[in-house]
Design an enzyme around this catalytic site. Sequence first.
Site, short mmCIF file in Angstrom:
data_model
loop_
_atom_site.label_atom_id
_atom_site.label_comp_id
_atom_site.label_asym_id
_atom_site.label_seq_id
_atom_site.Cartn_x
_atom_site.Cartn_y
_atom_site.Cartn_z
N CYS A 74 -4.17 13.04 13.31
CA CYS A 74 -4.53 11.66 13.05
C CYS A 74 -4.25 10.87 14.30
CB CYS A 74 -3.78 11.09 11.86
SG CYS A 74 -2.16 10.49 12.26
N ARG A 87 -8.11 -0.85 5.44
CA ARG A 87 -7.28 0.19 4.81
C ARG A 87 -5.93 -0.38 4.38
NH1 ARG A 87 -5.92 5.03 8.05
NH2 ARG A 87 -4.85 5.38 6.11
N ILE A 111 9.59 7.01 16.19
CA ILE A 111 9.14 7.74 14.98
C ILE A 111 7.89 8.58 15.26
CG2 ILE A 111 8.51 7.53 12.53
CD1 ILE A 111 11.27 6.37 12.98
N LYS A 165 0.84 -1.21 0.00
CA LYS A 165 0.00 0.00 0.00
C LYS A 165 0.87 1.25 0.00
CE LYS A 165 -1.70 1.54 4.08
NZ LYS A 165 -1.44 2.95 4.40
N ASN A 166 1.90 1.26 0.85
CA ASN A 166 2.69 2.48 1.00
C ASN A 166 3.60 2.75 -0.19
OD1 ASN A 166 1.45 2.96 3.38
ND2 ASN A 166 3.22 2.52 4.68
N ARG A 220 -4.14 10.72 4.93
CA ARG A 220 -3.02 11.67 4.94
C ARG A 220 -2.14 11.60 3.69
NH1 ARG A 220 -0.84 14.26 8.90
NH2 ARG A 220 1.14 13.96 7.83
N ASP A 277 5.79 0.65 11.64
CA ASP A 277 4.55 -0.02 11.24
C ASP A 277 4.49 -1.48 11.67
OD1 ASP A 277 3.65 2.31 10.16
OD2 ASP A 277 3.84 1.71 8.06
N ARG A 334 1.65 14.58 13.42
CA ARG A 334 2.10 14.39 12.03
C ARG A 334 2.03 15.64 11.16
NH1 ARG A 334 -0.01 8.56 9.92
NH2 ARG A 334 1.81 8.65 8.56
N PRO A 335 2.91 16.59 11.42
CA PRO A 335 2.91 17.81 10.59
C PRO A 335 3.42 17.53 9.17
CG PRO A 335 4.73 17.85 12.17
CD PRO A 335 3.95 16.61 12.45
N VAL A 336 3.27 18.52 8.29
CA VAL A 336 3.80 18.38 6.91
C VAL A 336 4.83 19.46 6.62
CG1 VAL A 336 1.83 17.15 5.88
CG2 VAL A 336 1.81 19.66 5.97
N ASP A 337 5.41 20.02 7.70
CA ASP A 337 6.35 21.13 7.51
C ASP A 337 7.53 20.78 6.60
OD1 ASP A 337 6.93 19.41 9.72
OD2 ASP A 337 8.51 20.78 10.35
N LEU A 338 8.02 19.54 6.67
CA LEU A 338 9.18 19.18 5.83
C LEU A 338 8.81 19.14 4.35
CD1 LEU A 338 10.93 16.35 7.88
CD2 LEU A 338 11.42 18.79 7.84
C1 UD1 Z 1 4.95 6.81 6.04
C2 UD1 Z 1 4.03 5.60 5.97
C3 UD1 Z 1 3.65 5.16 7.36
C4 UD1 Z 1 4.90 4.92 8.20
C5 UD1 Z 1 5.82 6.13 8.16
C6 UD1 Z 1 7.15 5.91 8.86
C7 UD1 Z 1 2.85 5.94 3.89
C8 UD1 Z 1 1.56 6.24 3.21
N1 UD1 Z 1 2.84 5.97 5.23
O1 UD1 Z 1 4.21 7.86 6.65
O2 UD1 Z 1 2.89 3.96 7.27
O3 UD1 Z 1 4.52 4.69 9.54
O4 UD1 Z 1 6.10 6.48 6.79
O5 UD1 Z 1 7.82 4.83 8.30
O6 UD1 Z 1 3.84 5.65 3.26
N2 UD1 Z 1 7.25 14.57 10.17
C9 UD1 Z 1 7.34 15.92 10.46
N3 UD1 Z 1 7.16 16.82 9.44
C10 UD1 Z 1 6.90 16.42 8.16
C11 UD1 Z 1 6.82 15.04 7.87
C12 UD1 Z 1 7.00 14.13 8.91
O7 UD1 Z 1 7.57 16.32 11.60
O8 UD1 Z 1 6.74 17.28 7.29
C13 UD1 Z 1 7.43 13.59 11.25
C14 UD1 Z 1 6.23 12.70 11.50
O9 UD1 Z 1 5.30 13.33 12.37
C15 UD1 Z 1 6.87 11.49 12.11
C16 UD1 Z 1 8.19 11.37 11.37
O10 UD1 Z 1 8.44 12.67 10.84
O11 UD1 Z 1 7.11 11.70 13.48
C17 UD1 Z 1 8.23 10.38 10.23
O12 UD1 Z 1 7.12 10.60 9.37
P1 UD1 Z 1 7.12 10.22 7.83
O13 UD1 Z 1 8.30 9.36 7.53
O14 UD1 Z 1 6.95 11.47 7.04
O15 UD1 Z 1 5.81 9.35 7.73
P2 UD1 Z 1 4.74 9.36 6.57
O16 UD1 Z 1 5.39 9.58 5.25
O17 UD1 Z 1 3.60 10.24 6.96
#
Ligand code: UD1
Length: 427
Positions: free
Chosen positions: A124, A406, A336, A22-23, A100, A314, A129-133
């Site tokens: 969630c 899911r 994580i 899925k991922n 997400r 996961d 889980r921010p998207v700042d990066l």
């Molecule tokens: C993906 C996987 C999810 C898995 C995760 C970690 C998918 C659809 N989902 O989620 O199943 O658990 O990788 O292996 O592929 N973070 C920030 N800012 C950002 C982005 C991330 O602070 O902009 C933080 C997150 O809150 C978290 C960490 O970074 O604590 C890792 O997140 P990330 O690797 O981005 O996970 P996802 O891509 O959301």
Amino acid sequence: MDQIRIRGGKPLKGSIRISGAKNAALPLMTASLLTAEKLVLTNLPFLADITTLVQLLMQHGVHVSMRGAAAGEGEGHVIELTAKEIASTTAPYDLVRKMRASVLVLGPLVARRGEARVSLPGGCAIGTRPVDLHLKGLEALGAEIELAGGYIHARAPKGLAGGHFVFPFVSVGATENLVMAASIAKGDSTLVNAAREPEVVDLCRCLVAMGAKIEGIGGDTLRIQGVPALHAAEHRVVADRIEAGTFAMAAAATGGDVELVGVNLDLIASVAEALERAGVEITATAEGVRARRANGRLTGVDVMTEPFPGFPTDMQAQMMALMAVADGASMITETIFENRFMHVPELTRMGANINVHHASAMVRGVRKLTGAPVMATDLRASVSLVIAGLAAEGETLISRVYHLDRGYERIERKLSACGADIERMGS
Ligand code: UD1
């Protein structure tokens, strides 16, 4: 709403075909937005999240057709995606909030169309889980970002220039967004401390098949030379290492012996290593991987979640269910995501002995879990309850099965084919 009923105590025996990941499938599908030509993906899993993303892509103007065997059977689905024209650059709240991973349309849309409006995904179950990066990275590639009215507005009217971005910590999704955007930027890009997860590698390979120029695939520095356009390609989705690891743990928890067909041992090396330390025999076979707990009890082992190639977050909940029935203690540390221990109270209701202190859970193994009505708030937490239910004495009734749907293709069919007493009940 459906429920799943398990009568525990039966060892899992047989072979299970592992679906496409899925991922990996979700980012691969969003890569279709990068080209006007057709992208064909094979070995696609049949899951609720895939359908959600199809809806989103269709409203962006992607023409989608899907074919293949029924869920849980055969060789997976084939999806054809053609984004001849982008009809809308807006990803609305009512679709993004369902999943997400929808935020992965951001990079491709701004790179191809010079503009994207994507709803902020919001909170969630497993943390903030921010998207700042994702946003800082796109800025480094030349996008202007504004946040207003709950939406991310990204603009690059003359196209993205490309650039250099150093991730302060590893993010799978942000790496995927940036590598897609950089592949059709005007200039070159470098992504340092990029995620190395097999799903990121799979995306990079597909982008290369579409004509992207990416160096360093599988490493932590990706160098991308932007090209004016990508073209048609066909790509097979990599096997789901999390599904494979989950079934290996289910076999271990029940004293079973299963062959996981279609997965390579390299994909699950850290999980295999933890299982071997716990007393599970893991071997590579011609078709995949065999997981067997022949005799004797399991031993408690410590694990800590880390980015790939470390132990995956996961798999943390499933490992905890397994350790709940091992001999001795096990310390499970989550690095994580904050707040990823929601399965603990439910496992405790089944008789597990678990104490959480900050980011670590101390699991003291018990001789037997007992079945109970349980429910969970996210996908991997739910499947940990399936493992616990398979190992427990008596009947376990799992509610909120939509979480399982899911991420797992008809899990009850795959497990009952290996002798588990498990059934889905409509209610
Ligand atoms: C993906 C996987 C999810 C898995 C995760 C970690 C998918 C659809 N989902 O989620 O199943 O658990 O990788 O292996 O592929 N973070 C920030 N800012 C950002 C982005 C991330 O602070 O902009 C933080 C997150 O809150 C978290 C960490 O970074 O604590 C890792 O997140 P990330 O690797 O981005 O996970 P996802 O891509 O959301």
